[in-house]
Enzyme design. Sequence first.
Site, mmCIF file in Angstrom:
data_model
loop_
_atom_site.group_PDB
_atom_site.id
_atom_site.type_symbol
_atom_site.label_atom_id
_atom_site.label_comp_id
_atom_site.label_asym_id
_atom_site.label_seq_id
_atom_site.Cartn_x
_atom_site.Cartn_y
_atom_site.Cartn_z
ATOM 1 N N ARG A 138 75.135 50.911 57.639
ATOM 2 C CA ARG A 138 74.065 50.857 56.630
ATOM 3 C C ARG A 138 73.653 52.265 56.175
ATOM 4 N NH1 ARG A 138 70.233 47.386 60.471
ATOM 5 N NH2 ARG A 138 72.291 46.839 61.280
ATOM 6 N N LYS A 157 79.065 51.703 72.234
ATOM 7 C CA LYS A 157 79.384 50.281 72.433
ATOM 8 C C LYS A 157 79.978 50.093 73.825
ATOM 9 C CE LYS A 157 80.651 49.074 67.668
ATOM 10 N NZ LYS A 157 79.646 48.044 67.395
HETATM 11 N N1 BES Z 1 80.616 47.576 62.982
HETATM 12 C C1 BES Z 1 79.546 46.980 63.657
HETATM 13 C C2 BES Z 1 79.386 45.490 63.348
HETATM 14 C C3 BES Z 1 80.477 44.565 63.834
HETATM 15 C C4 BES Z 1 80.383 43.977 65.065
HETATM 16 C C5 BES Z 1 81.536 44.252 63.015
HETATM 17 C C6 BES Z 1 81.354 43.104 65.478
HETATM 18 C C7 BES Z 1 82.516 43.381 63.435
HETATM 19 C C8 BES Z 1 82.432 42.794 64.673
HETATM 20 C C9 BES Z 1 78.238 47.658 63.277
HETATM 21 O O1 BES Z 1 78.327 48.996 62.953
HETATM 22 C C10 BES Z 1 77.312 47.520 64.432
HETATM 23 O O2 BES Z 1 77.644 47.969 65.482
HETATM 24 N N2 BES Z 1 76.165 46.885 64.220
HETATM 25 C C11 BES Z 1 75.220 46.652 65.244
HETATM 26 C C12 BES Z 1 73.851 46.818 64.643
HETATM 27 C C13 BES Z 1 72.744 46.845 65.660
HETATM 28 C C14 BES Z 1 72.842 48.099 66.512
HETATM 29 C C15 BES Z 1 71.432 46.819 64.915
HETATM 30 C C16 BES Z 1 75.415 45.247 65.777
HETATM 31 O O3 BES Z 1 75.705 44.345 64.987
HETATM 32 O O4 BES Z 1 75.286 45.048 66.976
HETATM 33 ZN ZN ZN Z 2 78.210 50.290 64.644
#
Ligand code: BES
Ligand code: ZN
Length: 486
Positions: A330, A256
């Site tokens: 997931r 991230k």
């Molecule tokens: N934990 C995050 C989702 C999240 C983002 C929760 C912001 C709370 C606030 C999750 O694991 C994630 O990073 N999801 C990605 C998925 C994508 C790579 C398909 C996302 O939402 O960007």
């Molecule tokens: Zn994530």
Amino acid sequence: MKFELVNSDISEISADFEAIFVVDKNLDHPFIKDAEKFDFYGFKGDGVLVLPESRRIYVGIKALEFDAVRLGAAKIYNSLKNYKVKSLKMAIYICGCQKKSLSAVVEGFLLGSYEFNRYKSEKKSYDLSEIYFANNEFSGKELKPKIVEAIGEAEILAKFTNFAKDCINEIPEIYTPLKMAADAQNLANEIPNLTCEIYDEDYLKSENMNAFLAVNRSSVHPPRLIHLVYKPEMALQKIALVGKGLTYDSGGLSLKPGDYMLTMKSDKSGAIAVMSIIAAAASLKLPFEIHAVMGATENMIGGNSYKPDDVLISRSGKTIEVRNTDAEGRLVLADCLSWAQDLDPDLIMDFATLTGACVVGLGEYTSAIMGNNEELKADFKAKSKPSGELFTILEFNDYLRDLVKSQIADVSNTASSRYGGALTAGIFLDNFIKDEFKDKWMHFDIAGPAYIEKPWGYNQAGASGAAVRAVIYYLKELAKASCGCK
Ligand code: BES
Ligand code: ZN
Ligand code: ZN
């Protein structure tokens, strides 16, 4: 904070301050005693007016209903906390929904006064600690025990919502999967009829939970599958609650950006929610057999990280193409949902801070409900409404289903379109729900309200304990509907 019902008129109770709700700007109510001063202070029945000289506080609320009174009580607390006010009295309105709305007042005080100050050298302490509710009509014998019970229930619910906030707000250095397991075990030691089993990585290997294990691979903290069970003597249904417990989500190799990593200690909110829900349900002695299944791990980065391009063989036997290691929740849930279905539940609900897309789509205040059973989703939304938590139902469709197909494996962990990310994550999970459970499953994406950047309502900045109150309100209503009582 102590709450007490006093069987006398408000004027006979001695307390440092009196609080009065002004409902829907109605300044004519007999509870209001300072109407002649309102003009001078510009108070029109909304907002808050503190009158130190008459030792009264007026708080405007939209209606005498759950979330309005919850919000009103939190405003009272926050307006008075810096005064040397120790005790507060309130005359309470009698109406058909009295029992419930008084619980919401108690919840409002307890949720509104929450503070996470573990890491502040200087801890502020506030005086307000005694709340007296007054109404002569309590002499009517039937009402009082019911209201006392409602206050007790609200205290339990607020206690476990605030417990969830404490766990989620704790820093990732301290709050590891082992810490989560220890907290679960402690709850089981303290609460009757609640038991806990903790499974380590050898067990996960023996169960072929390779999707879960892949996420953990480059973390120095071992993963845990935590299983809390609450078994009352008489159970109406067996309910499985599954929670995403990422004690930190760095994104893994699909790292991230810095700004997005901040707050990712809250990626354990789903698991903490299910732990808090089962603890509250057991303390309230709700008539359901409940299983909380928590998948606890970090998603870190290192030479041993799982990679985009990997294919994982999940517990169910379905293969998963990894296209982004940040879509890790997931993967953990796929294996935990598979495990939870072996318990043969009548209802299965999972909770996760699963997608940023859900926050973009619904905003910070609302969680999404997904699943295949329209009636079940609508029923949850209706029954949980008095909790004040906000939900929107998102609908799956077959076009979206095509988006998580993979060229190389059975399913891909990211969708082939950049749109509809909350739904495609839900559809990914649906791939791990067996046919016999399709109609018994709901998925909740709580990514929006789980962690609050700017305070709103009765929520402080930080964790909100999302889903805890909603599920308890839902279960209470479900119990009433099943036994035919009011
Ligand atoms: N934990 C995050 C989702 C999240 C983002 C929760 C912001 C709370 C606030 C999750 O694991 C994630 O990073 N999801 C990605 C998925 C994508 C790579 C398909 C996302 O939402 O960007
Ligand atoms: Zn994530
Ligand atoms: Zn995550």
